[in-house]
Design an enzyme around this catalytic site. Sequence first.
Site, mmCIF file in Angstrom:
data_model
loop_
_atom_site.group_PDB
_atom_site.id
_atom_site.type_symbol
_atom_site.label_atom_id
_atom_site.label_comp_id
_atom_site.label_asym_id
_atom_site.label_seq_id
_atom_site.Cartn_x
_atom_site.Cartn_y
_atom_site.Cartn_z
ATOM 1 N N GLU A 40 0.806 -1.227 0.000
ATOM 2 C CA GLU A 40 0.000 0.000 0.000
ATOM 3 C C GLU A 40 0.838 1.275 0.000
ATOM 4 O O GLU A 40 0.836 2.044 0.970
ATOM 5 C CB GLU A 40 -0.959 0.013 1.203
ATOM 6 C CG GLU A 40 -2.063 -1.011 1.094
ATOM 7 C CD GLU A 40 -3.150 -0.849 2.158
ATOM 8 O OE1 GLU A 40 -2.886 -0.199 3.181
ATOM 9 O OE2 GLU A 40 -4.235 -1.380 1.965
ATOM 10 N N GLU A 71 -6.635 -7.750 -0.700
ATOM 11 C CA GLU A 71 -7.107 -7.804 0.687
ATOM 12 C C GLU A 71 -8.579 -7.432 0.630
ATOM 13 O O GLU A 71 -8.954 -6.518 -0.105
ATOM 14 C CB GLU A 71 -6.402 -6.767 1.571
ATOM 15 C CG GLU A 71 -4.910 -6.925 1.665
ATOM 16 C CD GLU A 71 -4.268 -5.881 2.599
ATOM 17 O OE1 GLU A 71 -4.989 -5.212 3.356
ATOM 18 O OE2 GLU A 71 -3.034 -5.762 2.544
HETATM 19 C C1 GAL Z 1 -4.423 -2.667 4.925
HETATM 20 C C2 GAL Z 1 -2.978 -3.132 5.010
HETATM 21 C C3 GAL Z 1 -2.871 -4.404 5.827
HETATM 22 C C4 GAL Z 1 -3.626 -4.257 7.085
HETATM 23 C C5 GAL Z 1 -5.057 -3.909 6.816
HETATM 24 C C6 GAL Z 1 -5.880 -3.750 8.072
HETATM 25 O O1 GAL Z 1 -4.504 -1.328 4.606
HETATM 26 O O2 GAL Z 1 -2.430 -3.362 3.748
HETATM 27 O O3 GAL Z 1 -1.520 -4.658 6.091
HETATM 28 O O4 GAL Z 1 -3.012 -3.276 7.853
HETATM 29 O O5 GAL Z 1 -5.103 -2.697 6.122
HETATM 30 O O6 GAL Z 1 -5.481 -2.683 8.858
#
Ligand code: GAL
Length: 656
Positions: free
Chosen positions: A142, A294
């Site tokens: 990110e 994700e």
């Molecule tokens: C995303 C990040 C993950 C995790 C998730 C929940 O933005 O890529 O590593 O932090 O949020 O907080």
Amino acid sequence: MHIGADYYPEHWPRETWETTAQQMQEAGFNTVRLAEFAWAFLEPEEGRFDFRWLDDALAVLGRHGIRALLGTPTATMPAWVARKYPETLAMKPNGQRTTWGVRKNNCFTSGAYRLLSERITRAMAEHYRDHPQVIGWQTDNEFGNNPCSCGTCRADFQDWLRARYGSVEALNQAWGTHFWSHRFSEWAEVPIPDDNGSHNPGLLLDWQRYGSWLNVRFQADQVRILRQVCPRQVITHNFMGYHQDLDYYDLARDLDFVSWDNYPVWGALEIPYDAAGAADLMRGLKRRNFWIMETTAGPGGWGEMGRNVRPGELRKVALQQVAHGADGLIWFRWRTCTVGREQYWHGLLGHDGLPGRRYREAQATAQELHRLWPELEGTTVPARVAILYDYDSLWATRFQKSFPDNHWQQYLRRFQAALVRAGVPCDLIHPDQDLSGYRLVVAPQLFVLPDARAQRLAAFVRAGGVLLTTLRTGVKDEYSRCHARTLPGLLSDVLGIRIEEYEALPGATPAAIQGSGLLPGAFTGTGFADWIQPTGAEVLAGYTTAHLRPYAAATRQRAGSGWAYYVGTVVTEDGFYDALLRSCLDAAGIQPVLIPPAGVEVCERAGAGRRLLFLLNHVEEPRQVAVPAGARALVGTITQGQVALEPFGVAVLRLA
Ligand code: GAL
């Protein structure tokens, strides 16, 4: 189809690895993302690499048919990096270094950090280049814009400007530094701006562009190594949808495909227009399908948590993305961690590691998607509507909003949401993208509009396209200087309007609007009002409030063989946008396959001789949808020409 979870074997005792892999296999998972925060495990001390644990974890996963994408682990630096090279930590504007122990707080111009990043990337690449289970790479994690105010960043910014402008005189000219007598006589005088409300708009815009470019350069350093060492593996990055600090078109350029992290479940239940729009942007970055790297697997939160996914919602969130072009689906995270900052960011499994309701829903979704994949493969969203998504306009609006509460992307959402309600797919694309495949182009607040771009839009209309644009379009050039012209500048002719005056509307006194014909009804204008004088345009809506009475609020004009529409205020009613877009779509000759009932989204994927229709129920009540004749249900059931959707239900149809 690649389906699975983000998994951190390094967080869990080895005894659990086998059970985990077994549970993943039973869920129908075939892909995990690993290692994107594992730098301290992979390089426990400078130059000493340890891949044994990751090899072992891959071996366990491999026995269950699971392959992996590996993250280059540069988003969290090991303690030894900060101890040995304190300059790798970003500097705050007050001259203090940030404290080690969070993430994404590195300085991107630190030579040490860039070198260390290249070294761990190369070591991983060389170790895993021929690994049969490693299908590819995610760069970092990110990327965002972590600003740093150190001397190296300042000198590097000055260098970047030198490369862009060539001479200090050209820079002075571009930024208009005669104002407040801010002329530079040497590059070394250029500051890092620390006050977005007072610095020169040209400086602010270039500093933002530079910050974006720094991330892109950092990624490019890694990509170069990965391409050279691992030519057979793919490279992606996990983008953040509507994140606003980077020029995502630039960041996407070096990658094979875009992935993104979608977390639409948080507070009150609402129609996830932004998850739809962000997906359309993620697809628009490279104009190809993307992966979800994700996505919501349970309640999220670092300190406080959000709501849980309701029954059916986890599947619906995932299938909405598939409907918008996702070809890979990875849930975040596999199992809720018992330690660290993200103890409350829930995975498919809870802290206890026992498969429960969310696991079973992911399992059913995975199996459904594997079954659908032969139909999905080779299809994408067949959009003939484009929304121009322009980071320069977004950034310049952030620095100078024009009127209180003006939020560039939220204004754009009014138009994008109306397209969702109309059941018409759209692409969010770069304003210089080839427009020949589109019939309708929507350009809300194209604030920064270089002449060549305006001319292309005018030509698009004259050649038969439909353009819908709005207030604050065409105000600035690429250096953030106001064009020395009457608005809407080079678009005046095709739009058939002149805007000699305009104003911000005080919050307490909105403007009353009356529409007729194509835009019937009374509406409310807020925020801002262009005092539009038609010079040939038809008035679709006018003001009925006091001094605005002589002016139009919305217009359209036939120009060449196309149409050009303009809206000069922020209308609050959704019905206004619904009627306006209906008119634009009619003018463009675009008919939706079906108009969905309220709360239902309809999406299409087409290609390889197939047309698939997704019906997504975003509300917690059942819905009935009348489907086109000849449609066949791949998911769901058609009874007497209707599909019944449960709360959060999804149906997938194949059109005749
Ligand atoms: C995303 C990040 C993950 C995790 C998730 C929940 O933005 O890529 O590593 O932090 O949020 O907080």
